[in-house]
Design a protein around this motif. Structure first.
Motif, PDB file in Angstrom:
ATOM      1  N   ARG A  31      -4.888   5.151  -5.777  1.00  0.00           N
ATOM      2  CA  ARG A  31      -5.874   5.994  -5.952  1.00  0.00           C
ATOM      3  C   ARG A  31      -6.015   7.029  -4.507  1.00  0.00           C
ATOM      4  O   ARG A  31      -5.572   7.889  -5.047  1.00  0.00           O
ATOM      5  CB  ARG A  31      -7.160   5.609  -6.590  1.00  0.00           C
ATOM      6  CG  ARG A  31      -8.088   7.250  -6.679  1.00  0.00           C
ATOM      7  CD  ARG A  31      -9.210   6.989  -7.563  1.00  0.00           C
ATOM      8  NE  ARG A  31      -9.810   5.173  -7.878  1.00  0.00           N
ATOM      9  CZ  ARG A  31     -11.031   5.689  -6.669  1.00  0.00           C
ATOM     10  NH1 ARG A  31     -11.448   7.151  -6.114  1.00  0.00           N
ATOM     11  NH2 ARG A  31     -11.718   4.191  -6.623  1.00  0.00           N
ATOM     12  N   GLN A  32      -5.831   6.540  -3.919  1.00  0.00           N
ATOM     13  CA  GLN A  32      -6.130   7.017  -2.299  1.00  0.00           C
ATOM     14  C   GLN A  32      -4.881   7.772  -2.216  1.00  0.00           C
ATOM     15  O   GLN A  32      -5.689   8.511  -1.950  1.00  0.00           O
ATOM     16  CB  GLN A  32      -6.322   5.824  -1.847  1.00  0.00           C
ATOM     17  CG  GLN A  32      -6.934   6.185  -0.286  1.00  0.00           C
ATOM     18  CD  GLN A  32      -8.416   7.042   0.235  1.00  0.00           C
ATOM     19  OE1 GLN A  32      -9.255   6.482  -0.121  1.00  0.00           O
ATOM     20  NE2 GLN A  32      -8.416   8.410   0.344  1.00  0.00           N
ATOM     21  N   HIS A  33      -4.299   6.915  -2.436  1.00  0.00           N
ATOM     22  CA  HIS A  33      -2.814   7.733  -1.900  1.00  0.00           C
ATOM     23  C   HIS A  33      -2.953   9.745  -2.853  1.00  0.00           C
ATOM     24  O   HIS A  33      -2.420  10.537  -2.279  1.00  0.00           O
ATOM     25  CB  HIS A  33      -1.206   7.675  -2.521  1.00  0.00           C
ATOM     26  CG  HIS A  33      -1.110   5.944  -1.423  1.00  0.00           C
ATOM     27  ND1 HIS A  33      -1.636   6.183  -0.322  1.00  0.00           N
ATOM     28  CD2 HIS A  33      -1.250   5.113  -1.610  1.00  0.00           C
ATOM     29  CE1 HIS A  33      -0.879   5.903   0.289  1.00  0.00           C
ATOM     30  NE2 HIS A  33      -1.007   4.548  -0.382  1.00  0.00           N
ATOM     31  N   GLU A  67      -5.778  11.779  -4.355  1.00  0.00           N
ATOM     32  CA  GLU A  67      -6.849  12.223  -3.740  1.00  0.00           C
ATOM     33  C   GLU A  67      -6.474  12.425  -2.112  1.00  0.00           C
ATOM     34  O   GLU A  67      -6.807  13.574  -2.067  1.00  0.00           O
ATOM     35  CB  GLU A  67      -8.017  10.982  -3.759  1.00  0.00           C
ATOM     36  CG  GLU A  67      -8.554  10.460  -4.802  1.00  0.00           C
ATOM     37  CD  GLU A  67      -9.300   9.419  -5.371  1.00  0.00           C
ATOM     38  OE1 GLU A  67     -10.115   9.047  -3.656  1.00  0.00           O
ATOM     39  OE2 GLU A  67     -10.566   9.353  -5.384  1.00  0.00           O
ATOM     40  N   ASP A  68      -5.178  11.548  -0.856  1.00  0.00           N
ATOM     41  CA  ASP A  68      -5.836  12.107  -0.050  1.00  0.00           C
ATOM     42  C   ASP A  68      -4.389  13.564  -0.280  1.00  0.00           C
ATOM     43  O   ASP A  68      -4.275  15.134   0.597  1.00  0.00           O
ATOM     44  CB  ASP A  68      -5.031  11.337   0.857  1.00  0.00           C
ATOM     45  CG  ASP A  68      -5.674  10.165   1.639  1.00  0.00           C
ATOM     46  OD1 ASP A  68      -7.013  10.144   0.961  1.00  0.00           O
ATOM     47  OD2 ASP A  68      -4.760   9.101   2.030  1.00  0.00           O
ATOM     48  N   LEU A  69      -3.795  13.957  -1.261  1.00  0.00           N
ATOM     49  CA  LEU A  69      -2.931  14.805  -1.541  1.00  0.00           C
ATOM     50  C   LEU A  69      -3.136  15.666  -2.052  1.00  0.00           C
ATOM     51  O   LEU A  69      -2.600  16.244  -1.920  1.00  0.00           O
ATOM     52  CB  LEU A  69      -1.372  14.367  -1.772  1.00  0.00           C
ATOM     53  CG  LEU A  69      -0.798  13.208  -1.237  1.00  0.00           C
ATOM     54  CD1 LEU A  69       0.198  12.788  -1.563  1.00  0.00           C
ATOM     55  CD2 LEU A  69      -0.068  14.363   0.025  1.00  0.00           C
ATOM     56  N   GLY A  70      -4.861  15.298  -2.625  1.00  0.00           N
ATOM     57  CA  GLY A  70      -5.473  16.573  -3.110  1.00  0.00           C
ATOM     58  C   GLY A  70      -5.065  16.853  -5.108  1.00  0.00           C
ATOM     59  O   GLY A  70      -5.154  17.854  -5.636  1.00  0.00           O
ATOM     60  N   ASP A 100       0.880  -1.075  -0.228  1.00  0.00           N
ATOM     61  CA  ASP A 100       0.252  -0.068   0.353  1.00  0.00           C
ATOM     62  C   ASP A 100       1.022   1.087   0.061  1.00  0.00           C
ATOM     63  O   ASP A 100       0.029   2.810  -0.085  1.00  0.00           O
ATOM     64  CB  ASP A 100      -1.017   0.346   1.085  1.00  0.00           C
ATOM     65  CG  ASP A 100      -2.443  -0.602   1.069  1.00  0.00           C
ATOM     66  OD1 ASP A 100      -2.546  -1.236   0.050  1.00  0.00           O
ATOM     67  OD2 ASP A 100      -2.214  -1.688   2.565  1.00  0.00           O
ATOM     68  N   ASP A 101       2.340   1.112   0.334  1.00  0.00           N
ATOM     69  CA  ASP A 101       3.071   2.585   0.331  1.00  0.00           C
ATOM     70  C   ASP A 101       3.983   2.804  -0.578  1.00  0.00           C
ATOM     71  O   ASP A 101       4.678   3.301  -0.234  1.00  0.00           O
ATOM     72  CB  ASP A 101       3.284   2.069   1.723  1.00  0.00           C
ATOM     73  CG  ASP A 101       4.814   0.701   1.287  1.00  0.00           C
ATOM     74  OD1 ASP A 101       5.024   0.054   0.441  1.00  0.00           O
ATOM     75  OD2 ASP A 101       6.448   1.045   2.304  1.00  0.00           O
ATOM     76  N   SER A 151       5.359  12.417   1.906  1.00  0.00           N
ATOM     77  CA  SER A 151       4.248  11.934   2.888  1.00  0.00           C
ATOM     78  C   SER A 151       4.810  10.128   3.335  1.00  0.00           C
ATOM     79  O   SER A 151       3.886   9.816   4.114  1.00  0.00           O
ATOM     80  CB  SER A 151       3.018  11.361   1.895  1.00  0.00           C
ATOM     81  OG  SER A 151       2.962  10.321   0.565  1.00  0.00           O
ATOM     82  N   ARG A 171       5.547  15.237  -2.722  1.00  0.00           N
ATOM     83  CA  ARG A 171       4.176  15.561  -1.954  1.00  0.00           C
ATOM     84  C   ARG A 171       4.350  13.592  -1.818  1.00  0.00           C
ATOM     85  O   ARG A 171       3.759  13.312  -0.409  1.00  0.00           O
ATOM     86  CB  ARG A 171       2.684  15.561  -1.930  1.00  0.00           C
ATOM     87  CG  ARG A 171       3.427  17.318  -2.120  1.00  0.00           C
ATOM     88  CD  ARG A 171       1.952  17.867  -2.741  1.00  0.00           C
ATOM     89  NE  ARG A 171       1.304  18.404  -3.978  1.00  0.00           N
ATOM     90  CZ  ARG A 171       0.466  17.771  -4.506  1.00  0.00           C
ATOM     91  NH1 ARG A 171      -0.269  17.569  -3.468  1.00  0.00           N
ATOM     92  NH2 ARG A 171       0.240  17.518  -6.335  1.00  0.00           N
TER      93      ARG A 171
END
Length: 386
Positions: A208-210, A212-215, A110-111, A238, A234
């Motif tokens: 995708r979540q990463h 979206e989390d960063l804008g 996930d990273d 993170s 970014r």
């Protein structure tokens, strides 16, 4: 949906068609979609997309006017349903297993940010607007050249994958520097402090979540380039890991440069340095403005990471940041000498700085940082620190 392939496009109908053909030939058992963001093209891109017979869900977002590639990518990402975003530009030809390998690379991770092979090139069309170096290379490859936008690559080569036999490595200072970094630190980039430099959005992937989390992408970056680096920075900050995958192959179809002028690059470098104007982002300033080679830059960043653990050394890092801003001004602004300097020898107490730097070097072993600090002070402020 397992993955969404994100493709921004602007007046690249013929290359985009080839790119979609290569995605049609993907050998992937997992479901994936392709989302094309058409940035106000005027070359018939939309009609081509409407008539293209895709083997996958093909979604296209029509943007009335070109508002920059970051805006286009964001419109595509906002329509994505896949867990994984695969970034693949309109001028790229994908090897048959590109999508499958990107998906597999994220299994049980996930990273991870996956950076595929991005320096392969080929000629699929001839363009009258080609720069001199392209025309010279084409003259060596072909006896007779066709007219503007006439094909140099058969569709059959895209369908069977033999286009790979026609590709060559891009040979620039930038690519040679990145290859040198890989030679030293390996494809896992272990120990390399600026891995975001490999995040090129013509062949890369991340959950995708990463994103979206960063804008998403920074839509303030309108001129050519750097929006991928910005997101990569970014993602790195993170805490994500980066990996170069040479076996995930995509080939760039050469075309006249989208960069309008050197002012695009200057404007974007200035934007990035203003955006990341803090001591925790010194890697950005060193990468874009630092007068040090890649290996020394990495060593300096390793030292900076040690210094960041101690509040008492923050003043040294702030001075170092200001010095790098001066280097930026010298590099980008032809009138920099006529303007008030950001920092002078009177901006700090010299004996105190000299004592603190000596203490840091002795206690933490930050020799590379100390030498770089002294070199900048001597070069820019004409002061010798002992």
């Amino acid at each position: 949906m397992k993955a969404s392939v994100i493709v921004p496009a602007y007046n690249s109908k013929e290359r985009l068609y080839n790119s979609l053909l290569s995605l049609n030939e993907q050998e992937c058992t997992e479901p994936f979609e392709v989302i094309v963001a058409d940035n106000g093209s005027e070359d018939g891109t939309l009609s081509m997309l409407e008539s293209f017979s895709a083997n996958f869900p093909l979604i296209f977002v029509r943007i009335k006017e070109n508002r920059g590639i970051a805006y286009g990518r964001n419109q595509a990402v906002r329509n994505a349903r896949g867990d994984i975003l695969i970034f693949h530009d309109s001028d790229m030809l994908a090897e048959k297993d590109l999508v499958a390998k990107h998906i597999k690379a994220h299994e049980n991770r996930d990273d991870l940010v996956v950076c595929g092979m991005f320096w392969k090139r080929l000629y699929s069309f001839y363009y009258d607007r080609f720069e001199k170096e392209h025309k010279e290379k084409l003259a060596e490859l072909y006896e007779d050249l066709p007219g503007d936008k006439e094909p140099l690559l058969d569709e059959s080569a895209i369908r069977d994958g033999s286009f790979l036999d026609q590709c060559f490595d891009l040979d620039t200072d930038f690519i040679r520097a990145l290859k040198s970094i890989l030679g030293k630190y390996g494809d896992d980039l272990k120990g390399y402090r600026l891995p975001w430099r490999f995040f090129i959005t013509n062949n890369s992937s991340v959950k995708r979540q990463h994103v979206e989390d960063l804008g998403l992408f920074d839509e303030g970056i309108v001129r050519y380039g750097f929006e991928d680096y910005d997101l990569g920075i970014r993602l790195h900050q993170s805490g994500l890991a980066f990996q170069l995958r040479r076996d995930i192959m995509s080939v760039h179809q050469e075309h006249p440069s989208n960069c309008a002028s050197v002012d695009d690059i200057r404007t974007n470098i200035a934007y990035m340095c203003d955006k990341y104007n803090d001591i925790h982002s010194l890697d950005v300033h060193l990468a874009f403005n630092g007068p040090f080679d890649a290996e020394l830059t990495n060593s300096i960043m390793a030292d900076i990471e040690k210094l960041l653990d101690y509040e008492k050394y923050e003043s040294l890092l702030h001075i170092f940041l200001e010095l790098l801003h001066v280097v930026k001004d010298r590099n980008l602004d032809p009138d920099w000498k006529t303007k008030s300097p950001r920092i002078t020898a009177n901006s700090f107490h010299l004996p105190e700085v000299q004592k603190l730097l000596s203490k840091a070097e002795k206690k933490l072993g930050v020799t590379h940082f100390a030498r770089a600090f002294k070199a900048l002070i001597a070069d820019l402020l004409h002061v010798d620190l002992k």
